[in-house]
Each structure stands twice: as structure tokens, then as C-alpha cells.
Design a protein around this motif. Structure first.
Motif, PDB file in Angstrom:
ATOM      1  N   ALA A  32      -0.407   1.216   7.207  1.00 32.67           N
ATOM      2  CA  ALA A  32      -1.158   0.221   6.435  1.00 32.67           C
ATOM      3  C   ALA A  32      -0.775  -1.190   6.852  1.00 32.67           C
ATOM      4  CB  ALA A  32      -0.897   0.420   4.939  1.00 32.67           C
ATOM      5  N   PHE A  33       0.511  -1.430   7.040  1.00 36.22           N
ATOM      6  CA  PHE A  33       0.979  -2.756   7.442  1.00 36.22           C
ATOM      7  C   PHE A  33       0.437  -3.110   8.823  1.00 36.22           C
ATOM      8  CE2 PHE A  33       3.883  -6.118   8.545  1.00 36.22           C
ATOM      9  CZ  PHE A  33       4.164  -6.709   7.330  1.00 36.22           C
ATOM     10  N   GLY A  34       0.491  -2.160   9.746  1.00 38.07           N
ATOM     11  CA  GLY A  34       0.007  -2.424  11.106  1.00 38.07           C
ATOM     12  C   GLY A  34      -1.493  -2.642  11.164  1.00 38.07           C
ATOM     13  N   ALA A  85       2.778  -6.609   2.436  1.00 42.11           N
ATOM     14  CA  ALA A  85       3.848  -5.622   2.240  1.00 42.11           C
ATOM     15  C   ALA A  85       3.683  -4.889   0.913  1.00 42.11           C
ATOM     16  CB  ALA A  85       5.209  -6.308   2.321  1.00 42.11           C
ATOM     17  N   LEU A  86       3.414  -5.632  -0.141  1.00 43.15           N
ATOM     18  CA  LEU A  86       3.224  -5.002  -1.447  1.00 43.15           C
ATOM     19  C   LEU A  86       1.988  -4.102  -1.450  1.00 43.15           C
ATOM     20  CD1 LEU A  86       4.149  -4.665  -4.351  1.00 43.15           C
ATOM     21  CD2 LEU A  86       2.861  -6.730  -4.932  1.00 43.15           C
ATOM     22  N   GLY A  87       0.907  -4.567  -0.855  1.00 37.33           N
ATOM     23  CA  GLY A  87      -0.302  -3.748  -0.769  1.00 37.33           C
ATOM     24  C   GLY A  87      -0.079  -2.478   0.040  1.00 37.33           C
ATOM     25  N   ALA A  88       0.658  -2.577   1.132  1.00 35.70           N
ATOM     26  CA  ALA A  88       0.943  -1.389   1.959  1.00 35.70           C
ATOM     27  C   ALA A  88       1.781  -0.386   1.182  1.00 35.70           C
ATOM     28  CB  ALA A  88       1.639  -1.807   3.244  1.00 35.70           C
ATOM     29  N   VAL A  89       2.742  -0.867   0.396  1.00 33.78           N
ATOM     30  CA  VAL A  89       3.569   0.034  -0.422  1.00 33.78           C
ATOM     31  C   VAL A  89       2.711   0.702  -1.493  1.00 33.78           C
ATOM     32  CG1 VAL A  89       5.439   0.063  -2.136  1.00 33.78           C
ATOM     33  CG2 VAL A  89       5.756  -1.109   0.052  1.00 33.78           C
ATOM     34  N   ILE A  90       1.827  -0.054  -2.119  1.00 35.26           N
ATOM     35  CA  ILE A  90       0.932   0.524  -3.134  1.00 35.26           C
ATOM     36  C   ILE A  90       0.030   1.576  -2.500  1.00 35.26           C
ATOM     37  CG2 ILE A  90      -1.038   0.012  -4.637  1.00 35.26           C
ATOM     38  CD1 ILE A  90       0.338  -2.703  -5.221  1.00 35.26           C
ATOM     39  N   TRP A  91      -0.556   1.260  -1.359  1.00 34.98           N
ATOM     40  CA  TRP A  91      -1.461   2.191  -0.676  1.00 34.98           C
ATOM     41  C   TRP A  91      -0.731   3.470  -0.305  1.00 34.98           C
ATOM     42  CZ3 TRP A  91      -1.774   4.181   4.341  1.00 34.98           C
ATOM     43  CH2 TRP A  91      -2.995   4.742   4.697  1.00 34.98           C
ATOM     44  N   ALA A  92       0.469   3.323   0.270  1.00 35.57           N
ATOM     45  CA  ALA A  92       1.240   4.498   0.660  1.00 35.57           C
ATOM     46  C   ALA A  92       1.639   5.322  -0.568  1.00 35.57           C
ATOM     47  CB  ALA A  92       2.477   4.072   1.447  1.00 35.57           C
ATOM     48  N   SER A  93       1.968   4.660  -1.652  1.00 34.33           N
ATOM     49  CA  SER A  93       2.335   5.373  -2.883  1.00 34.33           C
ATOM     50  C   SER A  93       1.176   6.216  -3.398  1.00 34.33           C
ATOM     51  CB  SER A  93       2.765   4.387  -3.969  1.00 34.33           C
ATOM     52  OG  SER A  93       3.895   3.668  -3.558  1.00 34.33           O
TER      53      SER A  93
END
Length: 160
Positions: A18-20, A95-103
């Protein structure tokens, strides 16, 4: 969910993906904006400057929340790049969005995957919901594409 799933590794992988992807979209937006030098008269308008200030100030929550949507992530990240959102605001939101998406994908996604492949009656429900969603999306797209041009043009105008 069985204990055999490498949940931590999958979570880290999904955050990196997601971050990439979003970061690359942001960078492409910045690059397109930078390469648009011959159209600088369009980019020097006061409305564009206002949009840049608004995105700079309030765009971070939009970047974070776009990861909870489907089909909007690319547009939001490209807009953040093309409207030159500062990296000091963009990167934490990303970063926060990528963590939310991965979660979401590690919890809900794996649960759906597990329910589908476990041989339970949920498999039929998951397939039925997926088919219904695809049919609804196809019907919506067909309506938009077959709408007369005049109704599409008028849809954005208010009637007095």
C-alpha cells in the motif's frame, strides 16, 4: 483463522504494498505536474493556488481515509501529488492509511478467504455477494456510458 497463517509477515507485506503503490501514485502526480511546464498559465490560476493551499492544509485526512474506499485511492494520491501536498504532511497520512488498509485486509480479507475455502455454507454467500456486486457495478457503468451526452452535461448544472 488457523494458526498456520503468517499474519505478521502478511501485514508487513500489505503495508509495504500500500505504501509503495500510493507513494508511486503521489510521485507520478508530482512528476506530471512538474512536466506540465508548457501549461503553466493554467496552473498559475488563483483557483489552483487555492486548491493547493486547501490540499496542503486539509488533505492529509483525505489521504488516510481514501484507504477505506474502493476506486478512489489512486485519484486522491495523484491529486495530492499534482497539487503539491508537502511530504511532511503526506507521508504520515500515507503511513497511517497503509496500516489501516493492511489491517482491514489481514482481518476481514483473511476471514473471508478462510470462510470461502473452508467448505462452509459461507462459500455460497461470499460468491453470491461477489456476483451481485459485479452485476451492480456493470449495470451502473452501462447506465453512465449509455446516458445521452446532453444529460451528462446537464447533470452538473443547477436548474434555476
Amino acid at each position: 483463522m488457523p494458526d498456520s497463517w503468517p499474519v505478521a509477515a502478511l501485514f508487513v507485506f500489505l503495508v509495504a504494498v500500500a505504501f509503495g503503490r500510493a507513494g508511486a501514485t503521489y510521485a507520478l502526480g508530482r512528476g506530471v505536474r512538474h512536466l506540465g511546464g508548457r501549461h503553466t498559465s493554467l496552473l498559475d490560476r488563483p483557483s489552483v493556488a487555492r486548491a493547493e493551499r486547501t490540499v496542503s492544509r486539509y488533505g492529509a485526512p483525505a489521504v488516510t481515509l481514501c484507504f477505506l474506499t474502493v476506486g478512489v485511492q489512486t485519484a486522491v494520491n495523484a491529486a495530492a501529488g499534482s497539487l503539491r501536498m508537502p511530504l511532511r504532511r503526506y507521508l504520515p497520512a500515507l503511513a497511517l492509511g497503509a496500516v489501516i488498509w493492511a489491517s482491514v485486509y489481514v482481518t476481514v480479507g483473511l476471514a473471508v478467504f478462510e470462510a470461502f475455502w473452508s467448505g462452509t455454507p459461507w462459500r455460497v454467500a461470499v460468491v453470491a455477494l461477489a456476483v451481485l456486486a459485479l452485476v451492480a457495478l456493470a449495470a451502473s457503468a452501462r447506465r453512465r456510458l449509455t446516458a445521452p451526452m446532453s444529460s451528462r452535461a446537464v447533470a452538473g448544472q443547477s436548474v434555476d
